[in-house]
Design an enzyme around this catalytic site. Structure first.
Site, PDB file in Angstrom:
ATOM      1  N   GLU A  97       8.284  -0.232  -8.954  1.00 22.52           N
ATOM      2  CA  GLU A  97       7.474  -0.086  -7.938  1.00 22.52           C
ATOM      3  C   GLU A  97       6.285   1.344  -8.267  1.00 22.52           C
ATOM      4  O   GLU A  97       7.039   2.103  -8.684  1.00 22.52           O
ATOM      5  CB  GLU A  97       8.106   0.438  -6.477  1.00 22.52           C
TER       6      GLU A  97
ATOM      7  N   LYS B  96       4.685  -3.108  -1.795  1.00 22.14           N
ATOM      8  CA  LYS B  96       5.142  -2.889  -3.513  1.00 22.14           C
ATOM      9  C   LYS B  96       7.015  -2.677  -3.681  1.00 22.14           C
ATOM     10  O   LYS B  96       7.456  -3.163  -4.447  1.00 22.14           O
ATOM     11  CB  LYS B  96       4.783  -1.694  -3.819  1.00 22.14           C
ATOM     12  N   THR B  97       7.533  -2.252  -2.494  1.00 19.71           N
ATOM     13  CA  THR B  97       9.070  -2.184  -2.287  1.00 19.71           C
ATOM     14  C   THR B  97       9.667  -3.403  -2.576  1.00 19.71           C
ATOM     15  O   THR B  97      10.676  -3.887  -3.197  1.00 19.71           O
ATOM     16  CB  THR B  97       9.557  -1.209  -1.326  1.00 19.71           C
TER      17      THR B  97
END
Length: 492
Positions: free
Chosen positions: A193, A149-150
């Site tokens: 995020e 997700k980052t």
């Protein structure tokens, strides 16, 4: 007040579905406020997530202050924008007229939290602030999942920025080419995020959400493992508006088990709406073609290493395509994205030795990171692993033991507790003893500086050292470079 008391009891017992009802109440109260006239005080403002939120508020004209236990590059940037930041957490730091922002890591015993309660101040979780920011009239792109997700939120922000679309974003890491983790601009899109670690993901309502993958993690919170995680994600997507879209990884059985919303898929192996084909892993880049509903959409080049980054790039392309972004405007910039800070990031090079830093702290993440080193012919790969949290090491013990098969040597450091108490029998020495049955392994205790000093003389030309973990292991490269400047002996 009775509702608040019920809220606290429900959170304590972990009933997430009722938590959502109460969160809705908190959101309503919060949205009635004039945000630009508010003062905010961040407890532990210097973290990558908290500093991003503070920066976003500062760029919107808010009065922001906070504290942390030490200075950092993030704090320097906040001060440059006008924030007042105290080093050291003391009750007298807390203003009497501010909204206090804290993360899950901040305990009620924190002196600033105690003072906030004494003053009767409103205390919001960091997720409440991000949720409110996401409602400020932009098209909300959310990136979630156990892993990736980052990178996906950072990549999306980067290509939109480079395409001149002036996006706003708050991501969980520094985008090196942009040298920031957050920015507010006048463009249409807001990318973020979305963290699932403590269940707060249920607070967000993105227009498009990517769910990269789901597997057991954060088992200190998700007591029933994957079942609890899936229940939380089901609640999350059920809160999204009917017009929203969920993009899920068709190669991940867990994400494919989610239901109840408009869904599209992306994959490398399975049939999917978006599929990467003709993948070619080259020494300096990876190339592949993207099919949309079986038809050629575009070709793509990325300079990130590893199969997992093909998934990342594919999911970002799919999300932006669904958001009606012109593919030709963003396509060239995928090939210039060098990754996020602490994601297989080269942090040093000396005497033919290369040092990388990576945030990986879950077995799947470690495997993915180490796969990025495959193809480095003639190199000795040394992984320096700092276990992150006793609960994670305990719950994923066997998975960690099987995460280092492709490296030549593993150095295990002391556990980074991250505010957790020790667990009897769960420690790095015992883990090293078991790991050494299958892998060349050594336990080095002490600080990261101590680890570097003991490791440095063992290094040889053409070694690749990869620091792994979400804690202080990020300083390994800096410490090794300092030793090189001191002229400490090295085995060449």
């Amino acid at each position: 007040m009775n509702r608040l008391n019920k809220y606290l009891q429900i959170v304590k017992n972990g009933h997430i579905i009722h938590l959502c009802i109460i969160i809705g109440y908190v959101k309503t109260e919060y949205r009635d406020r004039n945000l630009k006239n508010n003062k905010y005080y961040f407890i532990a403002i210097g973290g990558v997530g908290m500093s991003g939120l503070a920066k976003y508020l500062l760029e919107n004209g808010c009065d922001v202050s906070g504290s942390d236990i030490s200075d950092s590059k993030y704090i320097d940037k906040l001060r440059a924008l006008g924030a007042k930041v105290y080093i050291g957490q003391k009750k007298e730091n807390v203003p009497s007229d501010a909204i206090v922002v804290a993360s899950t890591a901040i305990r009620e015993s924190n002196p600033e939290m105690i003072r906030a309660r004494e003053l009767g101040l409103t205390v919001y979780h960091r997720s409440d602030i991000l949720a409110e920011i996401s409602r400020w009239g932009k098209f909300f792109l959310g990136y979630s999942g156990t892993h990736g997700k980052t990178t996906t939120s950072g990549l999306s922000s980067y290509v939109l920025e480079k395409a001149g679309l002036k996006p706003s974003y708050v991501v969980g890491g520094v985008i090196p080419s942009l040298d920031t983790n957050a920015h507010c601009q006048e463009g249409k899109f807001f990318a973020a995020e979305l963290d699932e670690s403590d269940g707060t993901i249920v607070k967000y309502c993105p227009n498009i959400c990517v769910i990269n993958n789901l597997e057991p993690d954060h088992l200190d919170f998700y007591k029933d493992g994957l079942k609890s995680i899936l229940s939380t994600f089901e609640k999350f997507i059920s809160n999204m508006p009917d017009s929203a879209l969920v993009l899920v990884n068709a190669d991940c059985a867990a994400t494919m088990s989610l239901h109840g919303h408009k869904t599209m898929t992306f994959a490398l192996d399975s049939d999917a709406d978006y599929k990467a084909v003709n993948i070619s892993y080259k020494p300096d880049c990876t190339t592949f073609d993207v099919l949309y509903k079986g038809e050629f959409l575009t070709d793509l080049t990325i300079i990130l290493r590893g199969r997992h980054n093909v998934y990342n790039a594919l999911s970002v392309l799919a999300s932006l395509h669904q958001a009606n972004v012109n593919i030709n405007d963003i396509k060239p910039h995928f090939a210039t994205f060098a990754g996020m800070g602490r994601r297989f990031q080269k942090v040093g090079e000396f005497n033919g030795i290369t040092v990388y830093d990576d945030y990986a702290h879950h077995p799947t993440e470690i495997k993915a990171t180490l796969s990025s080193a495959e193809g480095m012919e003639g190199k000795r790969i040394i992984a320096v692993f700092q276990p992150h949290r006793y609960t994670r090491l305990k719950n994923l013990w066997d998975e960690f033991l099987n995460a280092f098969d492709i490296v030549d040597k593993v150095v295990v450091t002391d556990v980074y507790a991250a505010s957790e108490d020790e667990i009897e029998g769960i420690n790095s020495k015992r883990f090293t003893e078991e790991l050494s049955k299958n892998v060349n392994c050594e336990y080095i205790s002490g600080s990261v500086k101590d680890v570097a000093r003991k490791l440095y003389p063992q290094l040889q030309r053409d070694d690749v050292v990869i620091g792994l973990g979400a804690g202080t292991i990020t300083n390994l490269g800096k410490e090794l470079l300092a030793l090189d400047k001191e002229g400490v002996g090295i085995g060449l």
